[in-house]
Design a protein around this motif. Structure first.
Motif, PDB file in Angstrom:
ATOM      1  N   GLU A 192      -9.112 -32.626  -0.639  1.00 58.76           N
ATOM      2  CA  GLU A 192      -8.810 -33.272   0.506  1.00 58.76           C
ATOM      3  C   GLU A 192      -9.206 -34.589   0.899  1.00 58.76           C
ATOM      4  N   ALA A 193     -11.036 -34.499   0.919  1.00 56.72           N
ATOM      5  CA  ALA A 193     -11.693 -35.296   1.139  1.00 56.72           C
ATOM      6  C   ALA A 193     -11.931 -36.951   0.370  1.00 56.72           C
ATOM      7  N   LEU A 194     -10.950 -36.652  -0.664  1.00 55.07           N
ATOM      8  CA  LEU A 194     -11.248 -37.550  -1.240  1.00 55.07           C
ATOM      9  C   LEU A 194      -9.520 -37.982  -1.160  1.00 55.07           C
ATOM     10  N   GLY A 195      -8.452 -37.308  -0.080  1.00 56.33           N
ATOM     11  CA  GLY A 195      -7.706 -38.313   0.596  1.00 56.33           C
ATOM     12  C   GLY A 195      -6.375 -37.280  -0.094  1.00 56.33           C
ATOM     13  N   ALA A 196      -6.180 -36.773  -0.934  1.00 57.24           N
ATOM     14  CA  ALA A 196      -4.792 -36.336  -1.526  1.00 57.24           C
ATOM     15  C   ALA A 196      -4.581 -35.204  -0.642  1.00 57.24           C
ATOM     16  N   SER A 197      -4.047 -34.813  -0.116  1.00 59.42           N
ATOM     17  CA  SER A 197      -2.785 -33.558   0.436  1.00 59.42           C
ATOM     18  C   SER A 197      -3.457 -32.278  -0.779  1.00 59.42           C
ATOM     19  N   ALA A 198      -4.143 -30.923   0.459  1.00 57.23           N
ATOM     20  CA  ALA A 198      -4.067 -30.355  -0.694  1.00 57.23           C
ATOM     21  C   ALA A 198      -3.985 -28.459   0.365  1.00 57.23           C
ATOM     22  N   LEU A 199      -3.556 -27.689  -0.437  1.00 59.44           N
ATOM     23  CA  LEU A 199      -3.440 -26.458   0.838  1.00 59.44           C
ATOM     24  C   LEU A 199      -4.417 -25.419  -0.647  1.00 59.44           C
ATOM     25  N   GLN A 200      -4.923 -24.210   0.358  1.00 54.49           N
ATOM     26  CA  GLN A 200      -5.606 -23.006  -1.098  1.00 54.49           C
ATOM     27  C   GLN A 200      -4.347 -22.157  -0.264  1.00 54.49           C
ATOM     28  N   VAL A 201      -4.289 -21.463  -1.464  1.00 53.50           N
ATOM     29  CA  VAL A 201      -3.069 -20.409  -1.289  1.00 53.50           C
ATOM     30  C   VAL A 201      -4.534 -19.105  -1.713  1.00 53.50           C
ATOM     31  N   HIS A 202      -4.239 -17.460  -1.317  1.00 49.27           N
ATOM     32  CA  HIS A 202      -4.579 -16.593  -1.364  1.00 49.27           C
ATOM     33  C   HIS A 202      -3.731 -15.831  -2.457  1.00 49.27           C
ATOM     34  N   THR A 203      -4.401 -15.564  -3.530  1.00 46.63           N
ATOM     35  CA  THR A 203      -4.165 -14.749  -4.017  1.00 46.63           C
ATOM     36  C   THR A 203      -3.944 -13.556  -4.415  1.00 46.63           C
TER      37      THR A 203
END
Ligand SMILES: Nc1nc2c(ncn2[C@@H]2O[C@H](COP(=O)(O)OP(=O)(O)O)[C@@H](O)[C@H]2O)c(=O)[nH]1
Ligand SMILES: [Mg+2]
Ligand SMILES: [Zn+2]
Lengths: 216, 113
Positions: free
Chosen positions: A78-89
């Motif tokens: 996200e810090a690079l400007g892309a959207s990101a999501l962390q999923v818990h497996t």
């Protein structure tokens, strides 16, 4: 009274159906989903970071992070400007289509052209479950050794692209590039192989051109 | 290595079927497992015991595993052979033009209710 109900159902079948549906839905939206697989520490997050830095202005990118090794990966992306999501497996060793779909539903994909799934760091299990991705990309890094295609043939057999990363370190390791490529092509004659360094940027253009060519 | 994932898939499938048919308890599940499916039966049993303990529907449900032998076919000499013993190379003619006929299955065969 006990009664036996015959099912004769392949347990990968329902996942395959979900995967096919997800693939079609995303294609309609113009989102290319790429499943990125490798051992832990091969360089998935670093490769994604470099790819985003190079391409994000031109091609909007989102990342779904499933790698249990590093909960910080999503923040880093996200810090690079892309959207990101962390999923818990929850300790699972791979992502399946249902988990991928639920993860992507939690993200805003409007305008996104490429969604990367950083799969759980594991060279075996992720290869057996269709995530719904349009393309399967795997990483083998130089320090892991050129014998991995012999030890873990399945992922090499099903991947569309193999990125041989950390080529900036090749002088320190006894890695036979020619022999490795030969072993991989023997398993999978159609695979595309790109040697890259996410550290120095060497070879990244060929990989990024492949991404551009694969866009919907 | 993904025994737990396989167990969750099986339980999801069983739940789907029992819901359709209004069944409230499952006593046993029979799985057919190919011998080269990369799932280790003993681990599968361990994961199973843990996972069914969380589901009222499947409390103490037994897991019965029936192995399916792995057989490879050679395209060159048209012979079949034992995959576990010989791998990708045909023991009859030495060819590598071979493919797996059976042995990588994970099938839910039946459930006892
Ligand atoms: N020298 C070098 N190091 C790299 C390269 N790519 C990744 N690394 C390093 O490898 C380590 C693991 O990388 P990471 O991207 O977190 O791996 P992941 O677990 O697959 O996401 C980090 O210390 C990176 O800096 C590369 O191309 N060259
Ligand atoms: Mg990572
Ligand atoms: Zn033969």
């Amino acid at each position: 009274m006990a009664k036996v109900i015959e099912l004769n159902k392949s347990i990968t079948e329902s996942n395959d159906r979900d995967a096919q549906q997800l693939r079609e839905e995303l294609q309609e939206k113009g989102v290319l989903l790429i499943n990125l697989m490798s051992s832990p520490g091969s360089g998935k997050t670093t490769l994604l970071s470099r790819t985003i830095t190079d391409m994000h202005r031109e091609v909007p990118i989102a990342v779904l992070e499933a790698d249990i090794e590093s909960a910080v990966d999503a923040e880093h992306i996200e810090a690079l400007g892309a959207s990101a999501l962390q999923v818990h497996t929850d300790g699972m060793c791979h992502m399946d289509a249902g988990m991928t779909k639920r993860g992507l539903e939690g993200m805003d994909l409007s305008g996104i052209r490429i969604a990367f799934l950083e799969n759980v760091g594991n060279l075996i299990c992720p290869a057996e479950f269709d995530t719904g991705a349009h393309k399967n990309v795997m990483i083998l890094s130089i320090p892991e050794g050129d014998d991995k295609p012999l030890k873990y043939p399945l992922m090499f057999s099903m991947a569309d692209v193999l990125l041989i990363t950390k080529i900036d370190t090749k002088q320190y390791f006894n890695f036979d590039m020619e022999q490795c490529m030969e072993r991989v092509r023997h398993l999978n004659p159609k695979i595309e192989i790109f040697p890259v360094s996410a550290e120095t940027g060497e070879g990244m253009k060929a990989w990024e051109d492949w991404l551009r060519k694969s866009l919907f | 290595m993904h025994e737990l994932g396989v167990v969750f898939h099986v339980i999801d499938n069983v739940k789907e079927v029992t819901k359709e048919q209004g069944i409230n308890h499952v006593e046993a599940v029979t799985l057919q497992l190919g011998t080269v499916s990369s799932v280790i039966p003993a681990y599968l049993q361990d994961c199973w015991k843990w996972a069914v303990g969380r589901e009222a529907l499947m409390k103490d449900c037994a897991l019965i595993i029936e192995p399916i032998e792995a057989i490879t076919f050679c395209e060159d000499c048209k012979e079949e052979y034992d995959t576990i013993r010989y791998g990708k190379v045909c023991p009859h003619c030495g060819s590598e033009h071979t493919y797996l006929l059976q042995g990588n299955e994970f099938i839910i065969k039946d459930i006892t209710v």
